[in-house]
Design a protein around this motif. Structure first.
Motif, PDB file in Angstrom:
ATOM      1  N   GLY A 167     -11.497 -17.267  -7.574  1.00 23.90           N
ATOM      2  CA  GLY A 167     -10.301 -17.764  -8.430  1.00 23.90           C
ATOM      3  C   GLY A 167      -9.431 -16.752  -9.423  1.00 23.90           C
ATOM      4  O   GLY A 167      -8.352 -17.054  -9.822  1.00 23.90           O
ATOM      5  N   ASP A 168     -10.096 -15.789  -9.780  1.00 22.66           N
ATOM      6  CA  ASP A 168      -9.560 -14.760 -10.583  1.00 22.66           C
ATOM      7  C   ASP A 168      -8.598 -13.668  -9.887  1.00 22.66           C
ATOM      8  O   ASP A 168      -9.395 -13.037  -9.001  1.00 22.66           O
ATOM      9  CB  ASP A 168     -10.556 -14.027 -11.567  1.00 22.66           C
ATOM     10  N   PRO A 169      -7.310 -13.709 -10.036  1.00 18.75           N
ATOM     11  CA  PRO A 169      -6.391 -12.751  -9.225  1.00 18.75           C
ATOM     12  C   PRO A 169      -6.347 -11.436  -9.842  1.00 18.75           C
ATOM     13  O   PRO A 169      -5.552 -10.659  -9.356  1.00 18.75           O
ATOM     14  CB  PRO A 169      -5.292 -13.404  -9.197  1.00 18.75           C
ATOM     15  N   TYR A 170      -7.226 -11.186 -10.856  1.00 17.25           N
ATOM     16  CA  TYR A 170      -7.048  -9.674 -11.305  1.00 17.25           C
ATOM     17  C   TYR A 170      -7.510  -8.970 -10.127  1.00 17.25           C
ATOM     18  O   TYR A 170      -8.339  -8.667  -9.677  1.00 17.25           O
ATOM     19  CB  TYR A 170      -8.078  -9.575 -12.561  1.00 17.25           C
ATOM     20  N   PRO A 171      -6.861  -7.456 -10.139  1.00 15.22           N
ATOM     21  CA  PRO A 171      -6.937  -6.566  -8.946  1.00 15.22           C
ATOM     22  C   PRO A 171      -8.186  -5.769  -9.230  1.00 15.22           C
ATOM     23  O   PRO A 171      -8.116  -5.268 -10.583  1.00 15.22           O
ATOM     24  CB  PRO A 171      -5.660  -5.966  -9.009  1.00 15.22           C
ATOM     25  N   SER A 172      -8.821  -5.517  -8.300  1.00 13.84           N
ATOM     26  CA  SER A 172      -9.795  -4.530  -8.288  1.00 13.84           C
ATOM     27  C   SER A 172      -9.193  -3.130  -7.934  1.00 13.84           C
ATOM     28  O   SER A 172      -8.278  -2.948  -7.719  1.00 13.84           O
ATOM     29  CB  SER A 172     -11.002  -5.083  -7.292  1.00 13.84           C
ATOM     30  N   ARG A 173     -10.169  -2.289  -8.172  1.00 13.83           N
ATOM     31  CA  ARG A 173      -9.897  -0.917  -7.668  1.00 13.83           C
ATOM     32  C   ARG A 173      -9.598  -0.679  -6.256  1.00 13.83           C
ATOM     33  O   ARG A 173      -8.712  -0.109  -5.947  1.00 13.83           O
ATOM     34  CB  ARG A 173     -11.053   0.232  -8.134  1.00 13.83           C
ATOM     35  N   GLU A 174     -10.491  -1.441  -5.532  1.00 16.91           N
ATOM     36  CA  GLU A 174     -10.101  -1.469  -3.778  1.00 16.91           C
ATOM     37  C   GLU A 174      -8.507  -2.006  -3.707  1.00 16.91           C
ATOM     38  O   GLU A 174      -7.978  -1.610  -2.900  1.00 16.91           O
ATOM     39  CB  GLU A 174     -11.235  -2.239  -3.169  1.00 16.91           C
ATOM     40  N   ASP A 175      -8.550  -3.229  -4.356  1.00 13.90           N
ATOM     41  CA  ASP A 175      -7.174  -3.741  -4.210  1.00 13.90           C
ATOM     42  C   ASP A 175      -5.964  -2.763  -4.447  1.00 13.90           C
ATOM     43  O   ASP A 175      -4.909  -2.572  -3.706  1.00 13.90           O
ATOM     44  CB  ASP A 175      -6.776  -4.961  -5.278  1.00 13.90           C
ATOM     45  N   ILE A 176      -6.140  -1.987  -5.321  1.00 12.43           N
ATOM     46  CA  ILE A 176      -4.976  -0.903  -5.654  1.00 12.43           C
ATOM     47  C   ILE A 176      -5.153  -0.036  -4.708  1.00 12.43           C
ATOM     48  O   ILE A 176      -3.919   0.435  -4.333  1.00 12.43           O
ATOM     49  CB  ILE A 176      -5.282  -0.394  -7.159  1.00 12.43           C
ATOM     50  N   GLU A 177      -6.465   0.515  -4.354  1.00 10.14           N
ATOM     51  CA  GLU A 177      -6.266   1.665  -3.239  1.00 10.14           C
ATOM     52  C   GLU A 177      -5.616   1.265  -2.023  1.00 10.14           C
ATOM     53  O   GLU A 177      -4.759   1.928  -1.485  1.00 10.14           O
ATOM     54  CB  GLU A 177      -7.869   1.929  -3.302  1.00 10.14           C
ATOM     55  N   VAL A 178      -5.869  -0.054  -1.761  1.00  9.82           N
ATOM     56  CA  VAL A 178      -5.359  -0.350  -0.360  1.00  9.82           C
ATOM     57  C   VAL A 178      -4.046  -0.670  -0.566  1.00  9.82           C
ATOM     58  O   VAL A 178      -3.131  -0.277   0.503  1.00  9.82           O
ATOM     59  CB  VAL A 178      -5.789  -1.801  -0.225  1.00  9.82           C
ATOM     60  N   THR A 179      -3.278  -1.176  -1.514  1.00  8.05           N
ATOM     61  CA  THR A 179      -1.909  -1.070  -1.607  1.00  8.05           C
ATOM     62  C   THR A 179      -1.320   0.161  -1.845  1.00  8.05           C
ATOM     63  O   THR A 179      -0.328   0.420  -1.074  1.00  8.05           O
ATOM     64  CB  THR A 179      -1.769  -1.697  -3.210  1.00  8.05           C
ATOM     65  N   LYS A 180      -1.804   1.248  -2.444  1.00  9.32           N
ATOM     66  CA  LYS A 180      -1.173   2.350  -2.407  1.00  9.32           C
ATOM     67  C   LYS A 180      -1.261   3.174  -1.006  1.00  9.32           C
ATOM     68  O   LYS A 180      -0.175   3.694  -0.637  1.00  9.32           O
ATOM     69  CB  LYS A 180      -1.909   3.351  -3.427  1.00  9.32           C
ATOM     70  N   ARG A 181      -2.103   2.886  -0.240  1.00 13.52           N
ATOM     71  CA  ARG A 181      -2.463   3.522   1.010  1.00 13.52           C
ATOM     72  C   ARG A 181      -1.253   2.881   1.920  1.00 13.52           C
ATOM     73  O   ARG A 181      -0.744   3.548   2.825  1.00 13.52           O
ATOM     74  CB  ARG A 181      -3.870   3.021   1.673  1.00 13.52           C
ATOM     75  N   LEU A 182      -0.782   1.328   1.880  1.00 12.35           N
ATOM     76  CA  LEU A 182      -0.169   0.602   2.794  1.00 12.35           C
ATOM     77  C   LEU A 182       1.263   1.089   2.295  1.00 12.35           C
ATOM     78  O   LEU A 182       2.172   1.333   3.020  1.00 12.35           O
ATOM     79  CB  LEU A 182      -0.374  -0.787   2.831  1.00 12.35           C
ATOM     80  N   SER A 183       1.476   1.476   1.082  1.00  8.67           N
ATOM     81  CA  SER A 183       2.692   1.648   0.633  1.00  8.67           C
ATOM     82  C   SER A 183       3.131   3.000   1.193  1.00  8.67           C
ATOM     83  O   SER A 183       4.380   3.340   1.691  1.00  8.67           O
ATOM     84  CB  SER A 183       2.911   1.713  -0.868  1.00  8.67           C
ATOM     85  N   GLU A 184       2.334   4.036   1.171  1.00 13.50           N
ATOM     86  CA  GLU A 184       2.723   5.379   1.550  1.00 13.50           C
ATOM     87  C   GLU A 184       2.973   5.295   3.108  1.00 13.50           C
ATOM     88  O   GLU A 184       3.605   6.112   3.588  1.00 13.50           O
ATOM     89  CB  GLU A 184       1.345   6.224   1.108  1.00 13.50           C
ATOM     90  N   ALA A 185       2.065   4.489   3.814  1.00  9.76           N
ATOM     91  CA  ALA A 185       2.094   4.244   5.325  1.00  9.76           C
ATOM     92  C   ALA A 185       3.551   3.825   5.637  1.00  9.76           C
ATOM     93  O   ALA A 185       4.112   4.179   6.802  1.00  9.76           O
ATOM     94  CB  ALA A 185       0.953   3.708   5.747  1.00  9.76           C
TER      95      ALA A 185
END
Length: 214
Positions: A167-185
């Motif tokens: 229920g807590d939407p605070y982003p984890s390290r994995e969340d941030i890593e996935v986001t950056k990876r998809l953004s770059e791709a």
């Protein structure tokens, strides 16, 4: 004297499904052996409660066998898909709030789902796909699979989204890593990642776009 099923079929044929009572729609689904007492009990639950009944719960009603229960569940599932399709056909994402609202159905899931919305050049949702189920890990989110689907749909951009069962939407390290990876791709193939939305409970969400990660 006409039985319940025959009367229900006549109502459906004459008035159409929009103007046929839930009780009579159920009678048509059940068939010639439909019992008005049972269809009355089921219809009194209302559509929302009825749609949540499991097969085992349906089988508790007199005259409801396995094949009938399967038909009722399949009918409810089809109605849900059609409603979702209709929603997708005209849904425009103008903000993180719009994206979170569209994916709000993920808030009740008890397991993490990672999904992607595909948008056209006018930010209309033209597709939605579940990429995987389970704990988010950058190594199992393959940009290749996501952007292949985006190209197939001629999408101009995508929005990623996943839920946090806690229920807590605070982003984890994995969340941030996935986001950056998809953004770059996305920049490489010319299909922008507009946002990555983390869905929590009770309407809470986090936009990683707003936090500067895409």
């Amino acid at each position: 004297m006409k039985n319940h099923f025959a009367i229900a079929k006549e109502e459906l044929g004459f008035y159409g499904f929009e103007n046929t009572s839930l009780q009579n729609l159920l009678a048509v689904l059940i068939g010639p052996k439909a019992n008005p007492v049972v269809t009355g009990q089921l219809s009194s639950l209302g559509v929302k409660r009825l749609s949540s009944l499991s097969k085992e719960e349906l089988l508790q009603y007199e005259g409801i066998g396995e094949s009938t229960a399967d038909r009722i569940i399949a009918c409810i599932g089809l109605a849900g898909l059609l409603n979702k399709f209709k929603f997708e056909e005209c849904y425009i994402v103008r903000s993180p709030e719009d994206a979170a609202k569209y994916m709000a159905d993920m808030s009740t899931l008890d397991q993490e789902h990672f999904e992607v919305l595909f948008l056209n050049s006018k930010n209309v949702v033209i597709g939605r796909k579940t990429i995987f189920k389970g704990s988010l890990n950058a190594s199992i989110v393959h940009p290749r699979e996501i952007f292949r689907e985006a190209v197939k749909l001629s999408a101009a951009s995508i929005i990623a989204g996943h839920n946090h069962p806690s229920g807590d939407p605070y982003p984890s390290r994995e969340d941030i890593e996935v986001t950056k990876r998809l953004s770059e791709a996305g920049k490489l193939v010319g299909i922008d990642l507009l946002d990555h939305i983390i869905i929590g409970h009770q309407g809470n969400f986090t936009s990683l776009k707003e936090k500067g990660y895409c």
